[in-house]
Design a protein around this motif. Structure first.
Motif: not given
Lengths: 597, 168
Positions: A200, A203, A357-359, A363, A431, A437, A445-446, B87-88, B90-92, B129, B131, B144
């Motif tokens: 997850p 991509f 991805a993530g914060k 991205v 991520i 977090d 989560f994992y 995951t992407a 989830y953290v958002r 990811c 979006l 989003r």
């Protein structure tokens, strides 16, 4: 791409397609038609540009203009201003985040400066549905070279010399794998492309298949020539409809051009490719499970040896490689093993594609040389942490990997360094996490993912991960005890040591890695029942600051469980026994009077 | 689960799919993909027909159907809603989005609304990811998504049906 004097490239990757990029393409064609320019300017729907954060992306060649967040309504302005009058539409250009200056040439973007694109060389550049564009960029030249000038052993030696390692996770040397399958005696062998991307947050395989499917087909044919197989199979997730469609088109075109089928390029070599569909099972990324799934069975792994190289699909020798690994092959043949080996670190050669991805501000999908540091990826390419928050960790390797903290920001990234740091390369998901977090929640989560995806065949994985998850659940709701932390570690070690396949052997990694690097956070959860990141709701304590409260009653009216009481224009009060910690009062309060501890 | 009786036409359709794959047991997953594509889901009765045609046990078919998350034994709603739990996403904040969908529709993951209009599912990574968090309704992707947007997304489909039934 010679006969046109201008090209408009519209991103047709999944992200941009979801933001109407097809309509953007249609609008371009309509407007260009009105100006009678369709013979001079080509509009192409390409694969992913990688800069997903600011999609949909439109790029104009030859001047390399990079427009971001284009809407179908913006098309007229681009045509009238840029195409007709030669003036770039400044408001759609990418702006440097620091200087705020518009960047007219994509080469000037920090996002691309440190990238080297090998596997993604054609993504966002060619029309993936037109084989001639691939051929125009040296496509199928490597296959031609192999068939006419090199013996299978020479090609395998080249792949060995290049130092290419499997990009799907484990990092097994690709040349060695080919050699093992070549040496297995059999009347029938198979080449399998693993496109069951289940991690997850990753991509890249999808983007390669969507943006440059021929690079994979060409590499599979080369592999078939080397190991002595005439049949290739692509095992792809049914959840990737666009990639499947483009792959089908590519296979048909390659057959028409005599690049797949019988007597390829007149060299007496036969090779054809078929598609097999996955049906949503993460464990099928494991070679033996994947092979069982292709045989129409439950995708459960079996003990190795025998390795697929000896006994694989239908009991015949089978070589399984991942999409990104294959995408590197034609370039290695064309440019030489030495060139490839000159990029990267001592034991990890070439580049790696990461899904960032993530914060993080930018991205997207990036391809960087092995040995680059996390700091360069996160701050130079990724543009830093979202909303100016503090960097906490980056998770690599998905459910099999771990977290890298600040202290690893300057460690060169390659297979071995990541393992040494308690994580792994995995398929390349990255991520980024910030200070909001909670690391216990991330580990949980994992584990949830692993629980869902465990095939149930072996007890350590099926039962052990369930217990691990229960302990983590206890900790996040505030019922954890200090002994639980030792129990987590012990159980994790047992699961790692005793599970049958890669999924179980790596599933406790997110727990172990967060325990190692964020022990204090676990400790705070079990001793003082506090979640420093403020993510574990059950550990939150809401109260109202009597001095700041104006008695506006907004919180009282919005509380879903009637836990708030108080008179109008007098301080309000939260009844802790009723509070469900939903946070509505905190969100609604205009005077910052609701406190969270 | 209530017994359903398959029509002759449906049975014929399943048999045709099996025959297209040469009634080979090794083609089971391809057969299931095709049949689910045509019928929308794979109830026990359908599995029985497939087992017979491919000459394998019903237990084997059931074992494969329940192993893979893509196959479903319950019919999906007219508008299947999938929330990305990669995951992407989830953290958002995709968890909060999922909670809001559950609240608005009063159903759990894997269930459909009483009128069969909506069903709710989680999926792992759509690959969009950039979006995040992402929600899919049918084939349409929403990017989003915040919990505040959930109500409007659902309304879009409720209204859509209303105007459709009016015009019909």
């Amino acid at each position: 791409m010679a006969e046109y004097n201008m090209h408009i490239l519209v991103c047709g990757g999944t992200g941009c397609k979801a933001s109407q990029s097809e309509l953007i393409k249609t609008n371009f064609k309509t407007r260009l038609n009105e100006f009678g320019l369709t013979d001079e300017i080509q509009v192409v729907l390409t694969g992913c540009f990688g800069f997903c954060e600011k999609g949909p992306i439109v790029k104009i060649l030859p001047d390399n203009t990079f427009y971001t967040q284009v809407t179908p309504e913006d098309v007229s302005e681009i045509v009238e201003e840029h195409i007709i009058k030669g003036r770039k539409v400044e408001r759609l250009l990418y702006k440097d985040p620091e200087t705020k200056a518009a960047i007219g040439d994509a080469k000037g973007m920090d996002f691309y400066k440190k990238q080297i694109r090998i596997a993604l060389r054609n993504c966002g550049f060619i029309n993936p549905e037109n084989i001639e564009e691939y051929i125009g960029r040296d496509g199928y030249a490597a296959l031609g070279t192999c068939l006419s000038e090199k013996t299978p052993d020479e090609v395998i030696q080249m792949i060995k010399d290049s130092g290419l390692r499997g990009r799907g996770g484990g990092g097994f040397p690709t040349g060695l794998k080919w050699d093992l399958t070549r040496k297995s005696e059999s009347d029938q062998k198979y080449v399998v492309c693993n496109a069951d991307e289940g991690d997850p947050g990753a991509f890249m395989d999808r983007s390669i298949l969507e943006g440059d499917p021929h690079s994979v087909l060409e590499a599979m044919a080369i592999c078939g020539y080397c190991i002595g197989a005439d049949k290739g199979l692509v095992y792809i997730r049914a959840e990737y409809p666009l990639a499947i469609e483009r792959l089908k088109i590519a296979i048909n075109q390659a057959r028409e051009y005599g690049l797949l089928g019988n007597d390829i390029l007149g060299a007496g070599f036969n090779f054809d490719v078929e598609i097999r569909y996955g049906a949503g099972a993460f464990v099928c990324g494991e070679e033996t499970a994947l092979i069982h799934s292709m045989e129409g069975k439950r995708g459960e792994p079996t003990v190795k040896p025998p390795f697929p190289a000896e006994k694989g699909y239908n009991g015949k020798p089978t070589n399984v490689n991942n999409v990104e690994t294959f995408a590197n092959i034609p370039v290695i043949i064309n440019k030489g093993a030495e060139w490839f080996a000159s990029i990267g670190t001592a034991n990890s050669k070439g580049t790696k594609v990461f899904a960032l991805a993530g914060k993080i501000n930018n991205v997207g999908l990036i391809e960087v040389p092995m040995g680059i540091t996390l700091r360069e990826i996160i701050y130079d390419i990724g543009g830093g942490i979202k909303d100016g928050r503090e960097f906490k960790a980056v998770q690599t390797g998905g459910p099999s990997g771990g977290c890298l903290t600040k202290s690893f920001l300057d460690t060169p990234i390659d297979y071995d360094n990541l393992v040494a740091a308690g994580s792994m390369m995995g398929s390349g998901g990255m991520i980024v996490l910030d200070d909001t977090d909670c690391m216990v929640a991330i580990a949980k989560f994992y584990l949830e993912f692993t629980l869902d995806e465990s095939c149930g065949k072996c007890a350590p994985c099926r039962i052990g991960n369930k217990r691990l998850h229960e302990i983590l659940e206890k900790i996040t709701v505030g019922d954890g005890k200090i002994e639980d932390l030792d129990r987590l570690r012990m159980l994790s070690t047992v699961i790692k040591d005793t599970s049958l396949c890669g999924l179980g052997q790596t599933s406790p990694n997110p727990v172990l890695s967060t325990l190692d690097h964020f022990y204090d956070e676990y400790l705070a959860h079990v001793t003082s029942h506090k979640c420093v990141a403020g993510q574990c709701k059950a550990l939150m304590h809401y109260s109202i600051d009597a001095e700041r409260c104006t008695g506006c009653t907004l919180c009282f009216r919005n509380c879903p469980v009637g836990a708030i009481s108080g008179e109008r224009r007098a301080p309000h009060y939260i009844d802790q026994s009723l509070c469900i910690k939903c946070g509505v009062c905190f969100e609604k309060c205009k005077f910052d009077a609701v406190l969270i501890a | 689960m209530p017994k359903i009786k398959l029509s002759e036409k449906t049975i014929g359709l399943i048999k045709d799919v099996c025959a297209d794959f040469g009634n080979q047991g090794s083609e089971l997953i391809n057969v299931l993909h095709q049949v689910q594509g045509k019928l929308g889901y794979l109830p026990a009765e359908v599995q029985e027909v497939i087992a017979k045609e491919l000459n394998i046990s019903v237990a084997k078919v059931y074992g494969v159907v329940t192993f893979y998350s893509f196959f479903t034994m319950i019919p999906m709603g007219e508008f299947p809603i999938s929330i990305c739990m990669g995951t992407a996403c989830y953290v958002r904040g995709s968890e909060q989005v999922l909670a809001e969908f559950k609240r608005q529709l009063s159903i759990e993951v894997g269930q459909s609304t009483a009128d069969n209009k909506f069903s709710l599912n989680c999926l792992r990574c759509v690959g969009a990811c950039g979006l995040a968090p992402v929600v899919m309704v049918g084939e349409k992707v929403y990017g989003r998504v915040s919990p505040q947007m959930v109500k409007n997304i659902i309304a879009e489909y409720k209204e859509g049906c209303a105007t459709e039934s009016k015009s019909a």
